[in-house]
Every structure is written in structure tokens, then in C-alpha cells.
Design an enzyme around this catalytic site. Sequence first.
Site, mmCIF file in Angstrom:
data_model
loop_
_atom_site.group_PDB
_atom_site.id
_atom_site.type_symbol
_atom_site.label_atom_id
_atom_site.label_comp_id
_atom_site.label_asym_id
_atom_site.label_seq_id
_atom_site.Cartn_x
_atom_site.Cartn_y
_atom_site.Cartn_z
ATOM 1 N N GLY A 54 47.390 34.853 53.962
ATOM 2 C CA GLY A 54 46.354 34.323 53.079
ATOM 3 C C GLY A 54 46.272 32.817 53.243
ATOM 4 N N CYS A 81 53.348 36.582 56.972
ATOM 5 C CA CYS A 81 52.939 35.195 56.744
ATOM 6 C C CYS A 81 53.001 34.855 55.250
ATOM 7 C CB CYS A 81 51.554 34.960 57.362
ATOM 8 S SG CYS A 81 51.177 33.220 57.534
ATOM 9 N N TYR A 82 51.853 34.657 54.586
ATOM 10 C CA TYR A 82 51.866 34.371 53.150
ATOM 11 C C TYR A 82 52.632 35.475 52.417
ATOM 12 C CZ TYR A 82 50.129 33.491 48.431
ATOM 13 O OH TYR A 82 50.037 33.229 47.090
ATOM 14 N N HIS A 169 52.227 36.676 63.005
ATOM 15 C CA HIS A 169 51.248 37.756 62.800
ATOM 16 C C HIS A 169 51.443 38.885 63.815
ATOM 17 C CE1 HIS A 169 48.784 35.877 59.715
ATOM 18 N NE2 HIS A 169 49.163 34.739 60.280
ATOM 19 N N GLU A 171 49.987 41.618 63.884
ATOM 20 C CA GLU A 171 48.753 42.393 64.061
ATOM 21 C C GLU A 171 47.827 41.833 65.136
ATOM 22 O OE1 GLU A 171 49.544 40.409 61.673
ATOM 23 O OE2 GLU A 171 47.860 39.421 60.697
ATOM 24 N N SER A 223 18.544 52.573 63.087
ATOM 25 C CA SER A 223 18.105 51.497 63.979
ATOM 26 C C SER A 223 18.188 51.924 65.423
ATOM 27 C CB SER A 223 19.014 50.293 63.781
ATOM 28 O OG SER A 223 20.296 50.604 64.299
ATOM 29 N N GLY A 224 18.884 53.036 65.657
ATOM 30 C CA GLY A 224 19.071 53.448 67.043
ATOM 31 C C GLY A 224 20.433 53.036 67.542
ATOM 32 N N GLY A 225 21.114 52.191 66.793
ATOM 33 C CA GLY A 225 22.447 51.756 67.203
ATOM 34 C C GLY A 225 23.509 52.777 66.829
ATOM 35 N N VAL A 226 24.703 52.528 67.344
ATOM 36 C CA VAL A 226 25.816 53.448 67.102
ATOM 37 C C VAL A 226 26.121 53.537 65.612
ATOM 38 C CG1 VAL A 226 28.218 53.946 67.696
ATOM 39 C CG2 VAL A 226 26.835 52.567 69.229
ATOM 40 N N ASP A 227 26.121 52.382 64.941
ATOM 41 C CA ASP A 227 26.583 52.366 63.558
ATOM 42 C C ASP A 227 25.724 53.230 62.642
ATOM 43 O OD1 ASP A 227 28.050 50.491 64.834
ATOM 44 O OD2 ASP A 227 27.082 48.773 63.874
ATOM 45 N N SER A 228 24.417 53.009 62.694
ATOM 46 C CA SER A 228 23.592 53.786 61.770
ATOM 47 C C SER A 228 23.578 55.257 62.181
ATOM 48 C CB SER A 228 22.179 53.215 61.660
ATOM 49 O OG SER A 228 21.532 53.203 62.903
ATOM 50 N N LYS A 369 34.082 48.302 65.447
ATOM 51 C CA LYS A 369 33.148 49.009 66.319
ATOM 52 C C LYS A 369 33.814 50.134 67.125
ATOM 53 C CE LYS A 369 28.846 48.725 67.770
ATOM 54 N NZ LYS A 369 27.752 48.291 66.873
#
Length: 513
Positions: A54, A81-82, A169, A171, A223-228, A369
Amino acid sequence: MPETVFVLDFGAQYGQLIARRVRELGVYCEIVPHDTPWNTLSLRRPAALILSGGPESTLVEGAPAMDDAIAGSGVPLLGICYGMQLLARDVGATLVKLDHAEYGPASLVVADRQSPLFDGVPDESRVWMSHGDSVVSLPDGYRALGSTARCHVAAMGNVKKKTYGVQFHPEVVHTEYGRTILENFLGEVAGLARDWKMESFLERAIQEIRARVRREKVICALSGGVDSAVAATLVARAVGEQLTCVFVDHGLLRQREADEVLAACRELLHLNVVAVDAHERFLRALRGVADPERKRVIIGHEFIDVFEREAAKIRNVKYLVQGTLYPDVIESKTPQSKAGEKIKSHHNVGGLPEKMGFSLIEPLRSLFKDEVRELGRALGLPESVVRRQPFPGPGLAVRIIGDVTADRLEIVRAADAIVREEIDGASLDPHPWQYFAVLTPVRSVGVMGDGRTYGNLVAVRAITSEDGMTADWARLPHELLERISARIVNEVRGINRVAYDITTKPPATVEWE
Ligand code: XMP
């Protein structure tokens, strides 16, 4: 319910990355606010807890803290970390503010070879640091497990309490053995089974959507994209015919894309889609607009308007599905938090639902993604949909520098089709993450046949990236670049010069606008 690890979020830059790494290691993981009371958390029976980094210092009054009951709960803990400093402070360790904060790479020397946390980690390895305070001494029961040149206690642990802390970190990819350390915490320290898969996320998401939506109607903008596509298919899997998708064709899509999107959504994904051809309206609204921010705002408004009109035709819609991803959430948040400046107003988080009074369903909000692609595969979506490269919501309008006209759209579309065709046809490792053409207003002199030309410059951009938040330019073979360039100047009217963009993100962004 799967064994779940919770990340207590103290405002970390990499908080979501922790959750993602844990899931990659086969354990279900969710992020919760740092001040979630133990009473609430314990109902979910956490199998382990990770305290994130943080931006604050534990040395200042009112620094973000966690419920005291957590430390005494007996659940295995890892502070990063924090998070480590908080654990240390709460058990009575001494912390000091460093004269100079430590950022970037450092070499971790393992001090305790018996510690399960460092199983398989060599005596010395590279870690990524980012801190302004440091733990300098530890109370009874805690041991220093590792150090770096500038950080005496770079890792600490209490075997009995199954409580560990790392100053670096684990990660981020720059920490060489970060994955091994997290794996050790989950497996050896917390004893978790590590058998969670994306299919489990899918099952759970479907149940949650069903429980929330019940018999109400849901709408989704495609939208035609992967996400939607993934978000809509997931919701359709949960509530079937209650979902209507609206595809607004703003005329700023790539060559043949609108037809392909519709065909894929209807025939392959079996979605119930209403299509609206609004390209003239968008062109009109964009006439004479060169400023990228204004283009985005105009497109956003027009989009909402068209969508609203279509939505009004379906009665009693209560929910709106959005394919918001985690990077959208942070990129929309971070820029404003610094000096009130906005980098780009993209991703349109919010907007629609507030204006229309819908409740929002964002099933992908915690995913990156590549995780969305994996979820798409788990849903059985074809590779042609899952592997689609990211494409900005405002489409080709932000790939034409200057005014957007029908003529310029045609030019950028033709150049873009060549770039995609050539790169898709080449076997590249790694395959670039995103690649496209940008039409610039720069004009330069050329010669074709015996004549002088004065044409426009097209820039080609191809990047490698994991999530679009950082990117490197793709080292495309020269022969491939040569073919792309030759084809563009020969096949696309008005273009006599091609340049290849070799900037990373940061400092550049992926898109030119
Ligand atoms: P930038 O240009 O910000 O892009 O480095 C990062 C990723 O986001 C995409 N992008 C957008 N996506 N609306 C979107 O939905 C936008 O306005 C927008 N602008 C950029 C970009 O293509 C890249 O994948």
C-alpha cells in the site's frame, strides 16, 4: 465452496496481481478491503490471508490497519511490503523510515534455509522492492528469513503462527522466485490443495448471476471484443433468454468486422442480438473534431444515446452487463488520483448505468485479459472469438490522427487489414499482443513511377504485453516489416510512407490517441 484465499487490499498498486498469481497457482482468491471485519470474513472461512502492499507508511497516525481479531484467528498470514510492516508493527517490531526509499531490483539473500517459504529458492536471487520504511528488529517468536543490501529484514516468519512477511513483491515478474515463494506459502505453509481452475470460477459466477438476477431482464452492449463477448455469453449461460444484447455499429470498426461480430454472436455464441447501424450518425457527430479526448467523449455520448433508445424498446430491464476488466478499473482510477490529471478517459467505466438507472453486472471485474480468454475457453467459445486482439471502444477514430472522415476511415481500414493479415500469417514467438495501423496527418514527398507524390504517413504499431498496462514493441522480422510496408504503399491509396513505432509503454501508450 472452494478453499479461498483473501487478499486484504491496503491500496496496493499490485493488489490484483497477487490475486491473479494465487489463482494461477490453483487456489481461488478474492480481494477484500483492508478493514473488512473478521466477523464478516470468517463467514467465508478463509483458508489463508495475504496482506497487500500500500502507498501509506505504518509509522503515520491513522495508517490503514486491519481488524485485530485477524492476527489472532490462526489463519495462515502472508504480509507483502506494507502488509509485512503492519504485521511487524502489530507484534511489536521496530520500524524506521529510510533516508532514501528503495525502489526496483535488489538481491535477496536467504538467511534461514529451514524456512518453508524459501524452499527451492536459491541462496541469492533477484527481488523487486518498493518501500520507504523498513523493519529493523523483531520480537520473540519471529525470525528474519532473508535480507538485501539495504534491507536488514527483507523477510520474516513465525513458524508456529504460520505468519510470514516479505518486504519485496513476490507477485511481480521481476522477482525471480516470486512464484515459488507464493507457491510455498499456499502449499507448504497453508497446506492448500491447489486444484482450483477457471471452470470453478465459471460455475460460481453463473450461480451468483442467477441468484442476483432471478427473473429480471438484462441487457448488454456488444462491441465485438473478447470482453463483452465473454461477459454476454457468461450471463446468457446463467439467465438465457432474459438477456438481450445490443450491438451498436458505430462505423469505426475494422474491415468486415461488423458482419463477423454479428455472425459470431448469433451463430456461434447463440446470443439474442439486436443490431443497430449507426455509422452515419457517428460520422456526423465527429465531423471536424481532431482532439482525441473530444472524440472519445462524443463517441461515448452517441453510443449511450443509441443504446438508450434501443434499451427503451425492451420493457422493464433491470440489469446492464459490462465487460469491465481489472486494468480498466485501475487505469480509470489511478490517473485521477495523481494531480487530478486524466491520462485517457477510456474504458467508460460507469456512465451508462448511472444515466439509465440500471444495476450493473460486471462479471469480469476481477480478471485480466488473459484470464478472460481462459474463461472464454472454459465457456466453450471458439478460438476466433477468444483470440481476438484488444480493440479500443472508440475504434478507428483514435487511430486516425486528426479529423475522422469516411475517406480516412477507408484508408486506415485498408492499411490495418494488411498489417493484421501479414502478422496473422507469420509464425511469431511470442505472437504480438496487439497490432494495427495508425493514419497520421504527416505528409511527405515520395516518388512513384516517374512522378512526385505527396502522400500521408502510416505508422505501424505491434506490441507484446501481458495485460496492456505495460508494453514492449514487438521485434518483428525485417522481412515481415518489409512486406507490410511494400503492401501498404502499393495497395493503399494516398499513402507513400510507412514508419514502425518502437516505443514502449510507458512512456508511450499503446494507442496513439
Ligand atoms: P493505452 O493506449 O491506454 O491502451 O496504452 C491500453 C489498452 O487499452 C486499449 N484502449 C482502449 N480501450 N476504450 C477501450 O475500450 C478506449 O478508449 C481505449 N483506449 C485504449 C488499447 O487498445 C490497449 O489495448
